[in-house]
Design a protein around this motif. Sequence first.
Motif, PDB file in Angstrom:
ATOM      1  N   ILE A 170       0.839  -1.208   0.000  1.00  0.00           N
ATOM      2  CA  ILE A 170       0.000   0.000   0.000  1.00  0.00           C
ATOM      3  C   ILE A 170       0.872   1.257   0.000  1.00  0.00           C
ATOM      4  CG2 ILE A 170      -1.557   1.362   1.473  1.00  0.00           C
ATOM      5  CD1 ILE A 170      -2.948  -1.270   2.219  1.00  0.00           C
ATOM      6  N   LEU A 171       1.876   1.263   0.858  1.00  0.00           N
ATOM      7  CA  LEU A 171       2.669   2.488   1.024  1.00  0.00           C
ATOM      8  C   LEU A 171       3.574   2.772  -0.172  1.00  0.00           C
ATOM      9  CD1 LEU A 171       3.631   2.209   4.805  1.00  0.00           C
ATOM     10  CD2 LEU A 171       1.682   3.368   3.761  1.00  0.00           C
ATOM     11  N   SER A 172       3.871   1.751  -0.942  1.00  0.00           N
ATOM     12  CA  SER A 172       4.772   1.962  -2.088  1.00  0.00           C
ATOM     13  C   SER A 172       4.013   2.035  -3.411  1.00  0.00           C
ATOM     14  CB  SER A 172       5.806   0.832  -2.147  1.00  0.00           C
ATOM     15  OG  SER A 172       5.165  -0.405  -2.369  1.00  0.00           O
ATOM     16  N   HIS A 173       2.728   2.236  -3.339  1.00  0.00           N
ATOM     17  CA  HIS A 173       1.884   2.268  -4.541  1.00  0.00           C
ATOM     18  C   HIS A 173       2.393   3.319  -5.547  1.00  0.00           C
ATOM     19  CE1 HIS A 173      -1.650   1.928  -7.002  1.00  0.00           C
ATOM     20  NE2 HIS A 173      -2.048   3.162  -6.758  1.00  0.00           N
ATOM     21  N   GLN A 174       2.723   2.842  -6.718  1.00  0.00           N
ATOM     22  CA  GLN A 174       3.186   3.698  -7.833  1.00  0.00           C
ATOM     23  C   GLN A 174       4.401   4.555  -7.482  1.00  0.00           C
ATOM     24  OE1 GLN A 174      -0.440   5.729  -9.116  1.00  0.00           O
ATOM     25  NE2 GLN A 174      -0.790   4.096 -10.613  1.00  0.00           N
ATOM     26  N   LEU A 175       5.146   4.100  -6.502  1.00  0.00           N
ATOM     27  CA  LEU A 175       6.309   4.874  -6.061  1.00  0.00           C
ATOM     28  C   LEU A 175       7.537   4.530  -6.887  1.00  0.00           C
ATOM     29  CD1 LEU A 175       7.985   6.625  -4.134  1.00  0.00           C
ATOM     30  CD2 LEU A 175       8.052   4.688  -2.539  1.00  0.00           C
ATOM     31  N   LYS A 176       8.120   5.544  -7.504  1.00  0.00           N
ATOM     32  CA  LYS A 176       9.412   5.359  -8.188  1.00  0.00           C
ATOM     33  C   LYS A 176      10.500   5.736  -7.198  1.00  0.00           C
ATOM     34  CE  LYS A 176       8.000   5.718 -12.977  1.00  0.00           C
ATOM     35  NZ  LYS A 176       6.667   6.377 -12.998  1.00  0.00           N
ATOM     36  N   GLY A 177      10.958   4.758  -6.456  1.00  0.00           N
ATOM     37  CA  GLY A 177      11.963   5.043  -5.442  1.00  0.00           C
ATOM     38  C   GLY A 177      12.284   3.761  -4.702  1.00  0.00           C
ATOM     39  N   ILE A 178      12.728   3.916  -3.468  1.00  0.00           N
ATOM     40  CA  ILE A 178      13.118   2.783  -2.643  1.00  0.00           C
ATOM     41  C   ILE A 178      11.961   2.421  -1.730  1.00  0.00           C
ATOM     42  CG2 ILE A 178      14.661   2.085  -0.764  1.00  0.00           C
ATOM     43  CD1 ILE A 178      16.762   4.013  -2.033  1.00  0.00           C
ATOM     44  N   ALA A 179      11.637   1.145  -1.609  1.00  0.00           N
ATOM     45  CA  ALA A 179      10.557   0.727  -0.713  1.00  0.00           C
ATOM     46  C   ALA A 179      10.795  -0.708  -0.270  1.00  0.00           C
ATOM     47  CB  ALA A 179       9.195   0.845  -1.411  1.00  0.00           C
ATOM     48  N   PHE A 180      11.020  -0.887   1.022  1.00  0.00           N
ATOM     49  CA  PHE A 180      11.187  -2.258   1.532  1.00  0.00           C
ATOM     50  C   PHE A 180      10.780  -2.308   2.991  1.00  0.00           C
ATOM     51  CE2 PHE A 180      14.999  -1.712   4.148  1.00  0.00           C
ATOM     52  CZ  PHE A 180      15.549  -0.553   3.640  1.00  0.00           C
ATOM     53  N   SER A 181      10.664  -3.551   3.506  1.00  0.00           N
ATOM     54  CA  SER A 181      10.360  -3.744   4.921  1.00  0.00           C
ATOM     55  C   SER A 181      11.560  -4.369   5.608  1.00  0.00           C
ATOM     56  CB  SER A 181       9.147  -4.663   5.092  1.00  0.00           C
ATOM     57  OG  SER A 181       9.483  -5.993   4.756  1.00  0.00           O
ATOM     58  N   SER A 182      11.726  -4.080   6.901  1.00  0.00           N
ATOM     59  CA  SER A 182      12.801  -4.766   7.632  1.00  0.00           C
ATOM     60  C   SER A 182      12.444  -6.251   7.777  1.00  0.00           C
ATOM     61  CB  SER A 182      13.045  -4.113   8.999  1.00  0.00           C
ATOM     62  OG  SER A 182      11.943  -4.253   9.860  1.00  0.00           O
ATOM     63  N   GLU A 183      11.135  -6.551   7.841  1.00  0.00           N
ATOM     64  CA  GLU A 183      10.707  -7.944   7.953  1.00  0.00           C
ATOM     65  C   GLU A 183      11.206  -8.782   6.776  1.00  0.00           C
ATOM     66  OE1 GLU A 183       6.468  -8.282   8.205  1.00  0.00           O
ATOM     67  OE2 GLU A 183       6.487 -10.452   8.530  1.00  0.00           O
ATOM     68  N   GLN A 184      11.187  -8.194   5.577  1.00  0.00           N
ATOM     69  CA  GLN A 184      11.605  -8.908   4.364  1.00  0.00           C
ATOM     70  C   GLN A 184      12.780  -8.178   3.715  1.00  0.00           C
ATOM     71  OE1 GLN A 184      10.259 -11.735   3.008  1.00  0.00           O
ATOM     72  NE2 GLN A 184       8.700 -12.012   4.601  1.00  0.00           N
ATOM     73  N   ALA A 185      13.703  -7.721   4.549  1.00  0.00           N
ATOM     74  CA  ALA A 185      14.817  -6.926   4.022  1.00  0.00           C
ATOM     75  C   ALA A 185      15.646  -7.721   3.018  1.00  0.00           C
ATOM     76  CB  ALA A 185      15.700  -6.436   5.172  1.00  0.00           C
ATOM     77  N   GLN A 186      15.787  -9.020   3.299  1.00  0.00           N
ATOM     78  CA  GLN A 186      16.622  -9.833   2.414  1.00  0.00           C
ATOM     79  C   GLN A 186      15.994 -10.024   1.036  1.00  0.00           C
ATOM     80  OE1 GLN A 186      16.601 -12.908   5.272  1.00  0.00           O
ATOM     81  NE2 GLN A 186      18.713 -12.564   5.968  1.00  0.00           N
ATOM     82  N   ALA A 187      14.671  -9.790   0.961  1.00  0.00           N
ATOM     83  CA  ALA A 187      13.985  -9.979  -0.326  1.00  0.00           C
ATOM     84  C   ALA A 187      14.099  -8.755  -1.229  1.00  0.00           C
ATOM     85  CB  ALA A 187      12.501 -10.300  -0.085  1.00  0.00           C
ATOM     86  N   ALA A 188      14.659  -7.671  -0.702  1.00  0.00           N
ATOM     87  CA  ALA A 188      14.702  -6.431  -1.484  1.00  0.00           C
ATOM     88  C   ALA A 188      15.628  -6.568  -2.690  1.00  0.00           C
ATOM     89  CB  ALA A 188      15.151  -5.270  -0.594  1.00  0.00           C
ATOM     90  N   ARG A 189      15.104  -6.233  -3.853  1.00  0.00           N
ATOM     91  CA  ARG A 189      15.866  -6.281  -5.104  1.00  0.00           C
ATOM     92  C   ARG A 189      15.708  -4.958  -5.829  1.00  0.00           C
ATOM     93  NH1 ARG A 189      17.286  -9.718  -2.710  1.00  0.00           N
ATOM     94  NH2 ARG A 189      17.345 -11.975  -3.013  1.00  0.00           N
ATOM     95  N   LEU A 190      16.747  -4.573  -6.525  1.00  0.00           N
ATOM     96  CA  LEU A 190      16.756  -3.277  -7.198  1.00  0.00           C
ATOM     97  C   LEU A 190      15.523  -3.087  -8.095  1.00  0.00           C
ATOM     98  CD1 LEU A 190      18.790  -1.030  -6.943  1.00  0.00           C
ATOM     99  CD2 LEU A 190      19.969  -1.895  -8.970  1.00  0.00           C
ATOM    100  N   GLU A 191      15.166  -4.131  -8.864  1.00  0.00           N
ATOM    101  CA  GLU A 191      14.067  -3.996  -9.822  1.00  0.00           C
ATOM    102  C   GLU A 191      12.729  -3.789  -9.127  1.00  0.00           C
ATOM    103  OE1 GLU A 191      15.529  -7.674  -9.745  1.00  0.00           O
ATOM    104  OE2 GLU A 191      17.098  -6.146  -9.732  1.00  0.00           O
ATOM    105  N   THR A 192      12.544  -4.492  -7.986  1.00  0.00           N
ATOM    106  CA  THR A 192      11.226  -4.491  -7.351  1.00  0.00           C
ATOM    107  C   THR A 192      11.147  -3.553  -6.156  1.00  0.00           C
ATOM    108  OG1 THR A 192      12.019  -6.423  -6.148  1.00  0.00           O
ATOM    109  CG2 THR A 192      10.563  -6.817  -8.045  1.00  0.00           C
ATOM    110  N   HIS A 193      12.256  -3.303  -5.492  1.00  0.00           N
ATOM    111  CA  HIS A 193      12.242  -2.507  -4.256  1.00  0.00           C
ATOM    112  C   HIS A 193      13.074  -1.230  -4.382  1.00  0.00           C
ATOM    113  CE1 HIS A 193      11.217  -6.623  -3.067  1.00  0.00           C
ATOM    114  NE2 HIS A 193      10.716  -6.167  -1.948  1.00  0.00           N
ATOM    115  N   GLY A 194      13.736  -1.048  -5.522  1.00  0.00           N
ATOM    116  CA  GLY A 194      14.590   0.128  -5.710  1.00  0.00           C
ATOM    117  C   GLY A 194      15.902   0.055  -4.947  1.00  0.00           C
ATOM    118  N   ILE A 195      16.178  -1.118  -4.368  1.00  0.00           N
ATOM    119  CA  ILE A 195      17.375  -1.265  -3.538  1.00  0.00           C
ATOM    120  C   ILE A 195      17.653  -2.746  -3.362  1.00  0.00           C
ATOM    121  CG2 ILE A 195      16.107  -1.291  -1.335  1.00  0.00           C
ATOM    122  CD1 ILE A 195      18.415   0.414  -0.165  1.00  0.00           C
ATOM    123  N   ASP A 196      18.931  -3.090  -3.177  1.00  0.00           N
ATOM    124  CA  ASP A 196      19.250  -4.440  -2.717  1.00  0.00           C
ATOM    125  C   ASP A 196      20.343  -4.349  -1.660  1.00  0.00           C
ATOM    126  OD1 ASP A 196      21.410  -3.835  -4.270  1.00  0.00           O
ATOM    127  OD2 ASP A 196      21.027  -5.367  -5.788  1.00  0.00           O
TER     128      ASP A 196
END
Lengths: 426, 426
Positions: free
Chosen positions: A142-168
């Motif tokens: 919800i919070l990252s809806h249509q956001l062109k930027g970085i968006a991840f959770s600490s709960e799933q920090a390891q799942a963060a990928r540049l393409e999907t979360h704007g960061i790895d």
Amino acid sequence: MGQQSAVSALSIVAFQVNGRSYHLPPRPLVAICLDGSSNEYLTVAMAHGRMPNLQRIIQRGHHSVARAALPSFTNVNNASIVTGTPPSIHGICGNFFLDPVSGQEVMMNSSAFLRAETILAAAAQAGRKVAMITAKEKIRDILSHQLKGIAFSSEQAQAARLETHGIDQVEKLVGEPAPNIYSAQASLFVLRAGLALLNQQRADFLFLSLTDYIQHRFPPAAPEAIDFYGALDEELGRFLKTDAILGITSDHGMNAKQLPDGQPNVIYLESLLSAKFDPDVRVILPITDPYPAHHGALGSFAVIHLSNPNLTGPVQNWLLKRPGLSEVYDRPTAVRKLELPSDRTGDLVALARRDVVIGRTPQYHELEVLQNGLRSHGGRYEEMVPFIISHPLKPDYLDRAAADLRNFDLFDFLTNGVQLPGLPLS
Amino acid sequence: MGQQSAVSALSIVAFQVNGRSYHLPPRPLVAICLDGSSNEYLTVAMAHGRMPNLQRIIQRGHHSVARAALPSFTNVNNASIVTGTPPSIHGICGNFFLDPVSGQEVMMNSSAFLRAETILAAAAQAGRKVAMITAKEKIRDILSHQLKGIAFSSEQAQAARLETHGIDQVEKLVGEPAPNIYSAQASLFVLRAGLALLNQQRADFLFLSLTDYIQHRFPPAAPEAIDFYGALDEELGRFLKTDAILGITSDHGMNAKQLPDGQPNVIYLESLLSAKFDPDVRVILPITDPYPAHHGALGSFAVIHLSNPNLTGPVQNWLLKRPGLSEVYDRPTAVRKLELPSDRTGDLVALARRDVVIGRTPQYHELEVLQNGLRSHGGRYEEMVPFIISHPLKPDYLDRAAADLRNFDLFDFLTNGVQLPGLPLS
């Protein structure tokens, strides 16, 4: 390029979202949602001398108490804060609702349910480097809806990928392993990640949303709570060393919901209503979420769907006589008084008293997951939250803060309301 | 006789009032009602480093937030604190009501309206040296009902006589002239008089009730408010040098009730209802008292008397659609939900939103008396108040404090709930 020059390169631009205007000051902005923080948590930790940085912020800037959106839940209020609107506009009125189309009980964690644009997406559109970090994965979409930027959770920090979360490589960024969601560290990790992005100039417009794990388990005077707020204060001190404007509020407060013997103080509303009025009644508890160990799906707010609309009046009158319920509204009144979306609300809405939660049936809830008694939220008594800005307010915003301030005015105050040295009072 | 020996000579006795038991510990007790103090006032003054003694109290003892009685007015809650009961029991439900017998609007300042015994009178009966000191003369009669002890107001300090007040020469006792009721000094004088009586061993069971002059005029972050709480804290520090057990709560909170342009945000309910429904409607504003410069008789609570009971339903439904009103109840529901005495309540009761007050007609109110904008109380948003005890609580009282704590539990906590060094945990 030094930090100072990077910052002064930010131009003053304005954008509109959901009918409100935001004027970006030439500074980084950091908005923090201290999940589950009644003002008492701050008062007690401060009395113990554990929040010197918060004291500095209040001395220089602004502290008041704001009204959250109802029901006083995490999804609802995080959606309000990032859109600047009440649930009647953004549509997120719980973690869980009865879809009128399908008749199914549905999680409301997907941004498909969001009916408003976010300030975060708009700020990115306006050229800001936006980062949204949340402790709880459940609200990331919800919070990252249509956001062109970085968006991840600490709960799933390891799942963060540049393409999907704007960061790895988030753990490398923070310099520590991602914590368990059931921990104080889950919140601290969010703040540390945000600070690292700010200091590395990878973000200049941040929304950092913590978790209420500590508050669900401990009252304000517990050493664990005081230690947690002390640790938060150390992180705040690090933000104070940057030139960011800080804004702090909360999604909801927190109260003990138990009997003197420590047992949860529950009204099993579906059991009561199905026995007395309507065997097909469905009581929806919008607190229901993927973190049952926090609250056992027990909160102080319930939505009641009756199989026969003619029962609305009699059931309302009967519910108003239950001492544990503080307010009971039919749908039109609930929609007006509680700012709810009409099509996602039931025939009746009930709010429980300060020390009471609403359940469905005794079988529905796994109370053994509650390890330390029951502290929860959702009702009127968890509506008031702190509202803190690191800089002095302009006179007109000071007037507004003294009236019916809302927690979802946070980005308005951060962008439009702050007096910065050297900037005219517009 | 030294102070210590006088104190240890106090025996442990118990007494009952209004169905509750009070066990007197072998220490002086001082209960303070910080009129009009939302917890925010304490938070902000503490953040500014101006309440070091309150910090010491919270570190050693207990701080939480309690629920006051509704309507959130001074008479109502002072009566609740000294009786340990809600208004449904003690009968004082405002400063002003419509007497159903005479049909007249009557001030409720006389103890003739009080339906419960007071803890103060019972403690005196049990052998304690009781002193009741209030800033406002209007509540003296109720609070001193059947009290064999000292009872006076700072407002009428010069009128105190041994025969009628249990004391004379109050100004000499305090060492300063009695202040004007419209001043910060009116509250400080109460604390100083109480401390003098305690130190001179003329009292060992004290109730000290201040005035909300400052809070009606200034928000928590105003320098005047911070200075006032700083001055209160200096007095608290003097009490900490005695061996008294201190308890601090408040009668109600305080909120700004104005539009962004500074004008009072008023719903003139009698005008509206008489034009639309009932020319003979009477809207009673129970905040009406002898101190109009505080609030212009504008508060967030109104009692509505209709000439035709059949109008109750239609008027309630219409009122529920007014955005400025937060709750509207018919008499039976108001009596249950708000703990009101049925025979002193009208056909309907309305509570106003955080930023709204209810008036009768524009002609009825002298708004020019409001010098500094309108801050007032009476509704749900002024219900929560601080609750502070100078000593640690026994475990069962800690559990009770975490649930639905009431401000009128103060004497229960002070007498029964405190852990004293050397005393067993009973």
